[in-house]
Design a protein around this motif. Structure first.
Motif, PDB file in Angstrom:
ATOM      1  N   GLU A  69      43.495  52.608  29.679  1.00 35.59           N
ATOM      2  CA  GLU A  69      42.120  53.114  29.307  1.00 35.59           C
ATOM      3  C   GLU A  69      41.722  53.789  30.921  1.00 35.59           C
ATOM      4  O   GLU A  69      41.916  53.243  31.834  1.00 35.59           O
ATOM      5  N   CYS A  70      41.294  55.347  30.496  1.00 34.36           N
ATOM      6  CA  CYS A  70      40.754  55.840  31.626  1.00 34.36           C
ATOM      7  C   CYS A  70      39.332  55.605  31.886  1.00 34.36           C
ATOM      8  O   CYS A  70      38.430  55.453  30.936  1.00 34.36           O
ATOM      9  N   GLY A  71      38.827  55.084  33.141  1.00 37.28           N
ATOM     10  CA  GLY A  71      37.461  54.623  33.480  1.00 37.28           C
ATOM     11  C   GLY A  71      36.682  55.813  33.624  1.00 37.28           C
ATOM     12  O   GLY A  71      35.438  55.511  33.523  1.00 37.28           O
ATOM     13  N   ASN A  72      37.104  57.047  33.530  1.00 35.91           N
ATOM     14  CA  ASN A  72      36.187  57.939  33.810  1.00 35.91           C
ATOM     15  C   ASN A  72      35.811  58.618  32.409  1.00 35.91           C
ATOM     16  O   ASN A  72      34.686  58.753  31.935  1.00 35.91           O
ATOM     17  N   CYS A  73      36.920  58.987  31.709  1.00 33.66           N
ATOM     18  CA  CYS A  73      36.586  59.794  30.429  1.00 33.66           C
ATOM     19  C   CYS A  73      36.739  58.831  29.016  1.00 33.66           C
ATOM     20  O   CYS A  73      36.497  59.335  27.978  1.00 33.66           O
ATOM     21  N   GLY A  74      37.227  57.736  29.484  1.00 34.57           N
ATOM     22  CA  GLY A  74      37.168  56.589  28.257  1.00 34.57           C
ATOM     23  C   GLY A  74      38.707  56.780  27.386  1.00 34.57           C
ATOM     24  O   GLY A  74      38.429  55.962  26.361  1.00 34.57           O
ATOM     25  N   LEU A  83      48.021  57.316  35.459  1.00 37.17           N
ATOM     26  CA  LEU A  83      46.912  58.426  35.882  1.00 37.17           C
ATOM     27  C   LEU A  83      46.677  59.078  34.477  1.00 37.17           C
ATOM     28  O   LEU A  83      47.408  59.444  33.785  1.00 37.17           O
ATOM     29  N   CYS A  84      45.108  59.351  34.184  1.00 38.45           N
ATOM     30  CA  CYS A  84      44.880  59.810  33.097  1.00 38.45           C
ATOM     31  C   CYS A  84      45.070  61.450  33.148  1.00 38.45           C
ATOM     32  O   CYS A  84      44.601  62.014  34.058  1.00 38.45           O
ATOM     33  N   PRO A  85      45.776  62.104  32.316  1.00 36.51           N
ATOM     34  CA  PRO A  85      46.164  63.607  32.503  1.00 36.51           C
ATOM     35  C   PRO A  85      45.018  64.432  32.270  1.00 36.51           C
ATOM     36  O   PRO A  85      44.869  65.697  32.545  1.00 36.51           O
ATOM     37  N   ASP A  86      44.018  63.673  31.490  1.00 36.70           N
ATOM     38  CA  ASP A  86      42.835  64.560  31.112  1.00 36.70           C
ATOM     39  C   ASP A  86      41.926  64.830  32.210  1.00 36.70           C
ATOM     40  O   ASP A  86      41.316  65.703  32.718  1.00 36.70           O
ATOM     41  N   CYS A  87      41.842  63.871  33.072  1.00 37.48           N
ATOM     42  CA  CYS A  87      40.725  63.852  34.296  1.00 37.48           C
ATOM     43  C   CYS A  87      41.321  63.140  35.571  1.00 37.48           C
ATOM     44  O   CYS A  87      40.692  63.324  36.641  1.00 37.48           O
ATOM     45  N   LEU A  88      42.604  63.062  35.724  1.00 44.95           N
ATOM     46  CA  LEU A  88      43.046  62.637  36.730  1.00 44.95           C
ATOM     47  C   LEU A  88      42.536  61.285  37.605  1.00 44.95           C
ATOM     48  O   LEU A  88      42.532  61.159  38.869  1.00 44.95           O
TER      49      LEU A  88
END
Ligand SMILES: [Zn+2]
Lengths: 175, 407
Positions: A69-74, A83-88
């Motif tokens: 889970e991305c802690g930034n974009c969810g 690493l979340c490819p949507d917001c790194l």
């Protein structure tokens, strides 16, 4: 004679001109039509590291299905990504219930050499509850092929038998 | 993305293709490259010693168990010590190579470029091993280990398309019928055949919903194209302005997540080729294409599987999403139709030696625009423009290139 000295020789033959009709002056390669075929065996073995993805497989062995889970974009990536490819942003592990719906599937009556799988086998893409992306794995224990429908509920199942790769610790089956 | 220097232009001087076949046991990749290069040089009326640069196009190091094969191709045709570069993008390798030639020449790095490509797909490994080699072009950690391979991925895409739009198996079978039929008028083709939808439907099921005749075959073969600026061509090409002048007027490239599972919904989901739409938009903008069905006279479409051609129509903007099946039934894309596609036979009829495929598309469009194609497959020229769609992975790499006739 003398070719019997070549241990890996498979055959010697005369190749045809594949474009015979295309050469007004005849076959320009006619001096090069005597062909040998030899066997050449190559084997590779890798000591493959599963790296940052290892925890996914370690927890599969504990019958737990983890996503990231991305802690930034969810966004929850079902196939884990550090690493979340949507917001790194660097992601964290998140356990999913292991239930979901069948998004698509295919039924193969042929299988490439490297897979020890009985045919026909069903490859499935599943939208897991709690994830934003899909997960690809085999669908097993479906009964009749006709019963497989896009949209049907499925769940993660875990092996109790030995497997040849940690990815095979799990599969999908109808819920 | 705009082309900065409109004064500099890139022209296609010539092309060549070796015979495509299931197995070219009479030689190996370097020999087929020689055939394609000799034909392209003769077609362009240029001498190899004048050409400044080359680009190598091949996909897999596994099939030929030869790394750096480009060095062999390049020295084989006497190009040393001049520069060479290899490009690779799976099934899109040939399209990328054409784009590379355009970029190198537009940048001024060279004024002339020979592009050669081949793939040794033949029968020297069993077909299940060949499928394994190709599967290595999907994610080897997450997809290959669960028995993922390309027919299975594309089958899942097509099931999703059928589910979403009601597309029928008979509709994509029509693509196979058309492409095998078009190949009958292409003497270099691997798989010319006069078949019916019923033949396709009754052929052996490989991976539902794809039957044997829905799939392209593994082919041996090579192709070559020669590009240059006008100034270079005037000086070095015997046929400049004697043969119709063909210009590269558009190129675009797009990508998508390696794994279909990671692609966003609703578009492209696991149904569409988002990278292809991106590539087409770039190329169309460069070439001033507004309505592709009117603005092209022919289009080579990457038909690795019959359904891929249908979905590609939608993402190339030939029609709206979900409309490709009914349009195929109406014959819109047949020879004599509104926009004939895969006049060469495409991957299904002409063949798919991966590194050569995208270049062979370019050779076909060149022949069509010069009106040199077999009379039974020659299209009528109106827009004087032809397109080609080169595609790798499950749409992971997509390249669209456009050639136009200038006279
Ligand atoms: Zn994020």
């Amino acid at each position: 004679m003398g070719l019997e000295l070549v241990e890996n020789l498979l055959e010697v033959f005369t190749a045809e001109d594949p474009m015979a009709f295309d050469h007004p002056q005849g076959d320009p390669w006619s001096d090069f039509r005597e062909i040998m075929r030899v066997e050449w065996k190559v084997e590779f073995k890798y000591r493959h590291v599963l790296g940052k993805y290892s925890k996914f497989f370690i927890e599969l062995a504990n019958h737990r299905f983890l996503a990231t889970e991305c802690g930034n974009c969810g966004k929850v990536w079902a196939i884990p990504r550090p690493l979340c490819p949507d917001c790194l942003h660097v992601t964290t592990w998140k356990e999913l219930p292991g239930t979901g719906t069948l998004e698509s599937f295919s039924v193969s009556y042929f299988v490439p050499a490297f897979m020890k799988v009985e045919t026909p086998y069903v490859l499935a893409m599943v939208k897991l509850d709690g994830a934003d992306t899909l997960f690809t794995h085999q669908l097993r224990n479906y009964g009749d092929l006709e019963k497989i429908k896009v949209g049907m509920p499925v769940k993660v199942a875990y092996t109790v038998e030995k497997v040849s790769h940690p990815m095979l610790l799990m599969w999908f089956e109808p819920a | 993305m705009e082309v900065m220097d409109r004064k500099r232009r890139v022209f296609v001087l010539g092309g060549g293709v070796s015979k495509f076949a299931a197995e070219r046991a009479d030689g190996n990749m370097r020999d087929w490259i020689n055939e394609a290069v000799l034909e392209a040089l003769a077609d362009a009326g240029v001498r190899i010693e004048d050409i400044e640069h080359s680009t190598t196009s091949y996909f897999s190091d596994h099939f030929d168990k030869q790394l750096k094969a480009g060095a062999i191709f390049h020295d084989n045709i006497g190009m040393c010590p001049k520069p060479n570069v290899r490009v690779e993008g799976g099934g899109a390798t040939g399209g990328l190579a054409i784009r590379n030639a355009y970029a190198y020449i537009m940048s001024g790095l060279c004024d002339s470029m020979i592009v050669f490509g081949a793939e040794n797909m033949g029968r020297h490994v069993p077909s299940d091993v060949a499928q394994q080699f190709i599967a290595l072009a999907s994610d080897t950690d997450w997809e290959v280990q669960v028995a993922g391979f390309y027919i299975a991925y594309y089958a899942m895409m097509m099931v999703a398309h059928m589910e979403r739009y009601g597309t029928k198996e008979e509709q994509f079978a029509l693509v196979s019928v058309k492409n095998h039929r078009n190949a009958m008028y292409n003497p270099k083709a691997h798989y010319p055949m006069d078949i019916t939808v019923e033949d396709v439907m009754k052929s052996r099921m490989i991976t539902y919903p794809y039957k044997l005749l829905d799939n392209c075959l593994l082919s041996d073969g090579a192709a070559c194209l020669i590009f240059a600026t006008e100034e270079w061509a005037k000086k070095h090409s015997a046929y400049w302005e004697k043969k119709p002048t063909i210009e590269v007027t558009g190129t675009g490239c797009g990508t998508d997540f390696m794994r279909m599972a990671d692609r966003p919904f609703p578009y492209p989901g696991i149904t569409h080729f988002r990278g292809k739409r991106t590539a087409a938009e770039q190329a169309y903008r460069m070439a001033g294409v507004k309505n592709p069905r009117e603005d092209f006279d022919c289009f080579e479409v990457h038909d690795a599987y019959s359904g891929v051609e249908l979905v590609s129509y939608e993402d190339l903007g030939f029609c709206k999403e979900g409309e490709s099946g009914p349009l195929a039934e109406r014959g819109v894309f047949d020879l004599g139709g509104e926009l004939p596609t895969n006049t060469s036979g495409g991957l299904i009829g002409f063949g798919h030696p991966v590194g050569a495929t995208g270049l062979a598309q370019g050779v076909e469009v060149l022949r069509q625009l010069r009106q040199e194609a077999h009379p039974k497959r020659q299209v009528e020229l109106n827009a004087k423009r032809g397109g080609m769609d080169s595609h790798g992975g499950t749409g992971t790499f997509c390249v669209v290139n456009i050639f136009e006739r200038r006279d």
